[in-house]
Design a protein around this motif. Structure first.
Motif, short mmCIF file in Angstrom:
data_model
loop_
_atom_site.label_atom_id
_atom_site.label_comp_id
_atom_site.label_asym_id
_atom_site.label_seq_id
_atom_site.Cartn_x
_atom_site.Cartn_y
_atom_site.Cartn_z
N GLU A 111 28.40 27.34 35.85
CA GLU A 111 28.07 28.61 35.22
C GLU A 111 29.31 29.26 34.59
O GLU A 111 29.20 30.11 33.71
CB GLU A 111 27.46 29.57 36.24
N MET A 112 30.48 28.88 35.03
CA MET A 112 31.72 29.41 34.48
C MET A 112 32.76 28.31 34.48
O MET A 112 32.94 27.59 35.46
CB MET A 112 32.21 30.60 35.32
N LEU A 113 33.42 28.14 33.33
CA LEU A 113 34.48 27.14 33.20
C LEU A 113 35.58 27.70 32.33
O LEU A 113 35.33 28.18 31.23
CB LEU A 113 33.92 25.85 32.59
N TRP A 114 36.79 27.65 32.85
CA TRP A 114 37.97 28.11 32.09
C TRP A 114 39.06 27.06 32.23
O TRP A 114 39.41 26.64 33.33
CB TRP A 114 38.47 29.44 32.64
N VAL A 115 39.54 26.59 31.09
CA VAL A 115 40.61 25.60 31.06
C VAL A 115 41.76 26.20 30.27
O VAL A 115 41.61 26.50 29.07
CB VAL A 115 40.15 24.28 30.42
N GLY A 116 42.91 26.40 30.92
CA GLY A 116 44.02 27.09 30.30
C GLY A 116 44.94 26.18 29.51
O GLY A 116 44.67 24.99 29.32
N SER A 117 46.04 26.75 29.06
CA SER A 117 47.02 26.00 28.29
C SER A 117 47.78 25.03 29.19
O SER A 117 48.15 25.38 30.32
CB SER A 117 48.01 26.96 27.63
N PRO A 118 48.05 23.82 28.72
CA PRO A 118 48.81 22.85 29.52
C PRO A 118 50.20 23.37 29.87
O PRO A 118 50.86 24.01 29.04
CB PRO A 118 48.91 21.62 28.60
N GLN A 119 50.63 23.12 31.08
CA GLN A 119 51.98 23.44 31.53
C GLN A 119 52.76 22.13 31.63
O GLN A 119 52.52 21.32 32.52
CB GLN A 119 51.92 24.17 32.87
N LEU A 120 53.65 21.92 30.67
CA LEU A 120 54.39 20.65 30.61
C LEU A 120 55.33 20.53 31.79
O LEU A 120 55.92 21.51 32.25
CB LEU A 120 55.17 20.57 29.30
N GLU A 121 55.48 19.32 32.30
CA GLU A 121 56.34 19.05 33.44
C GLU A 121 57.41 18.03 33.06
O GLU A 121 57.32 17.35 32.04
CB GLU A 121 55.51 18.52 34.62
N ASN A 122 58.44 17.96 33.88
CA ASN A 122 59.54 17.01 33.67
C ASN A 122 60.26 17.24 32.36
O ASN A 122 60.76 16.31 31.72
CB ASN A 122 59.03 15.56 33.73
N LEU A 123 60.31 18.51 31.92
CA LEU A 123 61.02 18.87 30.70
C LEU A 123 62.06 19.94 31.00
O LEU A 123 61.82 20.85 31.81
CB LEU A 123 60.05 19.40 29.63
N SER A 124 63.20 19.86 30.34
CA SER A 124 64.25 20.86 30.50
C SER A 124 64.03 21.98 29.48
O SER A 124 63.21 21.87 28.56
CB SER A 124 65.62 20.23 30.27
N LEU A 125 64.78 23.07 29.63
CA LEU A 125 64.73 24.14 28.64
C LEU A 125 65.10 23.61 27.27
O LEU A 125 64.48 23.99 26.25
CB LEU A 125 65.68 25.27 29.05
N GLU A 126 66.09 22.74 27.20
CA GLU A 126 66.52 22.18 25.93
C GLU A 126 65.41 21.34 25.29
O GLU A 126 65.22 21.36 24.07
CB GLU A 126 67.79 21.35 26.11
N ASP A 127 64.70 20.58 26.12
CA ASP A 127 63.57 19.79 25.61
C ASP A 127 62.52 20.70 24.97
O ASP A 127 61.97 20.39 23.90
CB ASP A 127 62.90 19.00 26.73
N LEU A 128 62.25 21.81 25.63
CA LEU A 128 61.24 22.75 25.13
C LEU A 128 61.68 23.38 23.81
O LEU A 128 60.86 23.58 22.91
CB LEU A 128 60.95 23.81 26.18
N VAL A 129 62.96 23.69 23.69
CA VAL A 129 63.46 24.25 22.43
C VAL A 129 63.29 23.25 21.29
O VAL A 129 62.90 23.63 20.17
CB VAL A 129 64.94 24.67 22.57
N GLN A 130 63.56 21.98 21.55
CA GLN A 130 63.37 20.98 20.51
C GLN A 130 61.91 20.89 20.09
O GLN A 130 61.60 20.72 18.89
CB GLN A 130 63.87 19.62 21.00
N LYS A 131 61.00 21.01 21.04
CA LYS A 131 59.58 21.01 20.70
C LYS A 131 59.22 22.24 19.87
O LYS A 131 58.44 22.15 18.91
CB LYS A 131 58.73 20.95 21.97
N LEU A 132 59.80 23.39 20.21
CA LEU A 132 59.56 24.60 19.44
C LEU A 132 60.05 24.44 18.01
O LEU A 132 59.39 24.85 17.05
CB LEU A 132 60.24 25.80 20.10
#
Length: 392
Positions: free
Chosen positions: A99-120
């Protein structure tokens, strides 16, 4: 606010099921070759078709790979993939149908802050600034001192002026004021539908300005506080525009006066803003069809935004951790403000982890094309989460 891989179906009562049933149904959704409409309640299917659910799940599996595990308790938990986990909530009717389903945004794992900046950098249009601090110390700095257009994040300046005035005893939170005709701006917000003379308290204006980015509340509070106070806080943004004035300057047909404003000295700019008082608001559906932030906007550095958030973190207007982006983070507190227009996106947050570490993250992107908010926003949330799990 943010587009993500999620399905939200409200219901008057989501009956808690045993953990085993939650896990079984979620695995079934992700492992089945096709989704059976009979798995869902009639109320659910009135709002979201089973085919749409199947499309979303297919996109999630395409991006993250096969489901590795399910961790849920009382209908709330995470879906575990190879390099990410996804917040999820599920509820059932009396017939044990979803009756209710909520699927949120993926939370990436095994990534550094620098990795995330490169993705941005890979998904942002134009220039991007990223600034992360933990307990007041910078741990990641990408163009943090470059002034960029920040959209509605400029409202933090007004919030600071408001809180300063409250502390000084110049105004009171429960002080009632009347809306005026020239306070009316375009959405976002709701106050634009109210008539001039409608009474509201200053605190209501402040909270609507931040929590739903109400532009009419913003302009009313700006009028009451006075431009001079805001210009003292942010000298770069002199003269300090209202949102109504910005909309008038970026409207179709306003190219000449916008060019005059951009090229003008301070007094000429003030004269142009004053002349707009006699002009009508443009139609909302004619705004934001091309980038104008290079000509007129509010400009802040990421460091300046972090400083503002640090001063304002515990104010009532920022006392809200309900953003879907932060689902499952379980921090003591997260205060958020963002802003966007064509080519502009700002996402800013300050929070305190369960261990007591204070984390600030600011991401601003400016370009000549629309920003990919649905991709940038989850990466922003990952920056906050990763910085909070590896303080210092």
């Amino acid at each position: 606010m943010f587009a993500a891989e999620k399905i939200v179906v409200p219901c008057s009562l989501a009956i808690a099921q045993q953990r085993g049933e939650d896990m079984t149904k979620l695995r079934l959704l992700f492992d089945a070759g096709a989704i059976d409409p009979d798995w869902f309640s009639p109320e659910f299917l009135k709002q979201v078709s089973s085919a749409h659910v199947e499309q979303i799940i297919s996109r999630i599996k395409g991006a993250l790979g096969p489901l590795k595990g399910v961790q849920v308790n009382d209908g709330s938990g995470f879906l575990q993939f190879e390099n990410a986990r996804v917040p999820v909530r599920i509820g059932f009717d009396k017939g044990e149908r979803i009756e209710m389903l909520w699927v949120g945004s993926p939370q990436l794992e095994n990534l550094s802050l620098e990795d995330l900046v490169q993705k941005l950098k890979g998904v942002a249009a134009g220039v991007i600034s990223v600034f992360v601090t933990v307990d007041g110390k910078p741990v990641l700095d990408e163009k943090s001192e470059k002034p960029l257009a920040v959209g509605s994040a400029f409202k933090l300046i007004i919030l600071k002026a408001y809180e300063d005035a409250v502390k000084a005893g110049d105004i009171k939170r429960d002080q009632v004021v009347m809306l005026e005709d020239h306070d009316r701006s375009l959405p976002s917000g709701t106050l634009q539908v109210l008539s001039p003379g409608t009474p509201v308290t200053l605190e209501v204006l402040a909270q609507l300005m931040i929590k739903i980015s109400d532009n009419t509340a913003t302009d009313a509070l700006l009028r009451i506080l006075g431009r001079d106070k805001l210009e003292t806080i942010s000298p770069r943004n002199v003269p300090f525009m209202t949102t109504r004035e910005l909309f008038q300057l970026i409207a179709p047909g306003a190219g000449d006066i916008r060019a005059q404003y951009k090229a003008g000295e301070l007094q000429e700019r003030r004269k142009i803003l004053s002349s707009l008082n006699s002009e009508r608001l443009p139609e909302v559906n004619r705004i934001a069809r091309f980038a104008t932030w290079q000509d007129v906007e509010w400009y802040l550095t990421a460091r300046e935004i972090c400083e503002l958030l640090g001063e304002l973190e515990r104010t009532p207007a920022l006392d809200d951790s309900s953003q879907p982006l932060f689902e499952g983070m379980d921090w003591q507190h997260i205060g958020y403000k963002g802003g966007s227009e064509y080519g502009v996106l700002n996402l800013s947050a300050i929070g305190t982890t369960r261990q007591g570490h204070k984390v600030c993250v600011v991401v601003t992107a400016n370009g000549n094309a629309p920003q990919a908010e649905d991709q940038i926003a989850p990466l922003f949330a990952d920056l906050l989460r990763v910085a909070g799990t590896s303080p210092g």
